[in-house]
Structure formats: C-alpha cells, structure tokens
Design an enzyme around this catalytic site. Structure first.
Site, PDB file in Angstrom:
ATOM      1  CB  THR A 119      -0.900   0.005   1.251  1.00 52.07           C
ATOM      2  OG1 THR A 119      -1.761  -1.132   1.197  1.00 52.07           O
ATOM      3  CG2 THR A 119      -1.747   1.266   1.330  1.00 52.07           C
ATOM      4  N   GLY A 120       0.468   2.253  -0.760  1.00 50.41           N
ATOM      5  CA  GLY A 120       1.183   3.526  -0.706  1.00 50.41           C
ATOM      6  C   GLY A 120       1.535   4.050  -2.088  1.00 50.41           C
ATOM      7  CB  THR A 180       6.616   3.409  -3.186  1.00 57.22           C
ATOM      8  OG1 THR A 180       6.903   4.526  -2.355  1.00 57.22           O
ATOM      9  CG2 THR A 180       7.862   2.979  -3.927  1.00 57.22           C
ATOM     10  CG  ASP A 229       4.184  -2.773   1.075  1.00 55.64           C
ATOM     11  OD1 ASP A 229       3.898  -1.644   0.633  1.00 55.64           O
ATOM     12  OD2 ASP A 229       3.637  -3.277   2.068  1.00 55.64           O
ATOM     13  N   GLY A 230       6.201  -0.739  -0.408  1.00 61.08           N
ATOM     14  CA  GLY A 230       7.062   0.341   0.052  1.00 61.08           C
ATOM     15  C   GLY A 230       7.408   0.136   1.517  1.00 61.08           C
ATOM     16  N   GLY A 232       0.933   3.999   5.739  1.00 64.05           N
ATOM     17  CA  GLY A 232      -0.348   4.028   5.036  1.00 64.05           C
ATOM     18  C   GLY A 232      -1.440   3.265   5.772  1.00 64.05           C
ATOM     19  CD  GLU A 261       1.430  -2.312   4.223  1.00 61.96           C
ATOM     20  OE1 GLU A 261       1.143  -1.436   3.402  1.00 61.96           O
ATOM     21  OE2 GLU A 261       2.141  -2.104   5.216  1.00 61.96           O
TER      22      GLU A 261
HETATM   23  C1  5RP Z   1       1.591   1.381   4.208  1.00 60.27           C
HETATM   24  C2  5RP Z   1       3.069   1.296   4.196  1.00 60.27           C
HETATM   25  C3  5RP Z   1       3.766   1.947   3.052  1.00 60.27           C
HETATM   26  O1  5RP Z   1       4.377   0.963   2.293  1.00 60.27           O
HETATM   27  C4  5RP Z   1       4.791   2.923   3.544  1.00 60.27           C
HETATM   28  O2  5RP Z   1       4.160   3.835   4.422  1.00 60.27           O
HETATM   29  C5  5RP Z   1       5.414   3.682   2.384  1.00 60.27           C
HETATM   30  O3  5RP Z   1       4.427   4.432   1.745  1.00 60.27           O
HETATM   31  P1  5RP Z   1       4.734   5.384   0.507  1.00 60.27           P
HETATM   32  O4  5RP Z   1       5.130   4.513  -0.613  1.00 60.27           O
HETATM   33  O5  5RP Z   1       3.419   6.100   0.270  1.00 60.27           O
HETATM   34  O6  5RP Z   1       5.825   6.321   0.930  1.00 60.27           O
HETATM   35  O7  5RP Z   1       3.690   0.694   5.025  1.00 60.27           O
HETATM   36  O8  5RP Z   1       1.033   0.851   5.382  1.00 60.27           O
END
Ligand code: 5RP
Length: 234
Positions: free
Chosen positions: A42-43, A45, A95-96, A111, A117
């Site tokens: 999620t996010g 990235t 994932d980010g 996020g 996750e």
């Molecule tokens: C969501 C997360 C995201 O992967 C993390 O916060 C990075 O988000 P972004 O890609 O928007 O910077 O852990 O729960």
C-alpha cells in the site's frame, strides 16, 4: 519489457520511486510464471509499481492486495485481483517501506495497512521492498512506529506504550480497513527489533505493529538521483 515514459511535469518523487520500482519489477520478472501470485502493498511507491506492472506485458495469475486503496489502484489499472481472504499463496510480495536496514528489517504502516501487509509478506515466497534511499537507515526508530489497535483498547495501549518509554499519539482521522485505529509511537528502543516486534504484539488490544523483523525483506531496492542500490538476501 516496455518502459513507461513520464511527462515532464511528473513530480521528482514519482520518478525516483519509479527507478526502484523498475528494478523490483525486473527482479520479479526473472522468476514470474503464468501461475504466479503477486502481493501488492500500500502507498504511493507501490502504486508506481502497479503502473509499471500494467505496462510490462507480464503474464501471471493474479494480484492480491493489502488494502482498499491498492485494490482500487489495481482495478483502475485493469489488473486481476483475488480478495485477500481467499489467498493462501503469494509468490512475490512488493511493498514500500517507511524505514529499512540493509539486513532486510523494515518499519511499515505509514499508510495504515500494516496488518494485512504483514500477513501477505509473511505468506510470500519472496518479499521485495522499494523506496528512495532516504529510507535506508543505519538504525530504526526515526519514523514513529505505527501500531494498529482495537478502538476499545486505545487508552490501555497508550498507557502500556508510555510505560515502555514511548511517546504514543493516536493518528487523526484514521480508521484502518479492519475498523481499527493507528497509534504512532516515537521513542521506542528498536535496537532488538525482533524482541520489540514480539513484545508489542503481546499487549492486549494491539492487533499488529509495523516492525517487520521476523519477516525480513528478501530483496530491497533504494533509488536516488544517481541510480538504484539493491540488497538481496536470497
Ligand atoms: C503502508 C506502508 C507503506 O508501504 C509505507 O508507508 C510507504 O508508503 P509510501 O510509498 O506512500 O511512501 O507501510 O502501510
């Protein structure tokens, strides 16, 4: 593989994310098969990753998503998704992260999707992270640790975290996809990240915390203006 070309006015952060996401996608493509299941974090990235995946021409079975937000992004990209509650196998989970060490330990949950996750990352054969190089750290704890908490246990968990030396703050206007709240806790000692991950989850009312130490990333890509640095454990 087709590359996306971004318009001139694309924010620099998106271009930076795209470099790491491209390396992650190339890593996935090396072992992708028509039956592969790709887990999606999620996010912002991972939403770049979704766009790259859409344009890659990759053949795989389907995706499984960690949040309503990512499900919406997958649907908008026309990518097939199976609901998480029907998922018992993930080949690649992408994932980010909010912070990470080169040994694969990460902190996530910015996020608010950290519980799902962690389910997907733990299930996955391969856990792949993408971020800009500012998120690669020598030690964890700069980013306040996200913790998902049952609403009924808010005050009890706040007190427990304070007793551990933390400075917990309930995230405003945030309800997780599981109907819970998020407490962001600065000031915790994360030097023994596995012990802290386990002990926080033993506080009654804590659903999950954002330390990913028991399930470390297998492949991490970090991008900056000069290129992409990556770490591979397996
Ligand atoms: C969501 C997360 C995201 O992967 C993390 O916060 C990075 O988000 P972004 O890609 O928007 O910077 O852990 O729960």
């Amino acid at each position: 593989m087709n590359m996306i070309s971004y318009p001139m006015d694309t924010p620099a952060s998106t271009c930076l994310r795209a470099k790491a996401a491209q390396v992650a996608l190339e890593h996935v493509m090396k072992a992708l098969t028509p039956s592969s299941v790709i887990g999606i974090g999620t996010g912002a990235t991972v939403e770049v990753f979704i766009q790259l995946l859409k344009h890659s021409g990759a053949t795989f079975s389907h995706c499984v998503s960690s949040s309503k937000r990512s499900s919406a992004a997958l649907a908008a990209a026309g990518i097939n998704e199976l609901p998480i509650d029907q998922c018992d196998r993930v080949d690649f989970y992408v994932d980010g992260i909010d912070e990470g060490l080169s040994n694969g330990t990460t902190v996530k949950g910015g996020g608010a999707a950290l519980a799902r996750e962690k389910v997907l990352a733990t299930l996955a054969m391969s856990f792949i992270t993408i971020a800009d190089s500012g998120r690669l750290k020598e030690s964890l704890g700069e980013f306040p640790l996200p913790i998902e908490v049952l609403p009924a246990a808010e005050l009890a968990v706040l007190r427990a975290l304070q007793s551990l030396g933390g400075n917990p703050i309930r995230r405003k206007n945030c309800v997780t996809d599981n109907g819970n709240l998020i407490i962001d806790c600065a000031g915790l000692d994360l030097s023994d990240s596995t012990a802290t991950e386990l002990s926080l989850n033993s506080i009654p009312g804590v659903v999950e915390n954002g330390i990913f130490s028991r399930r470390k990333a297998d492949f991490m890509a970090f991008s900056d203006e000069s290129g992409v640095e990556w770490f591979c454990r397996n």
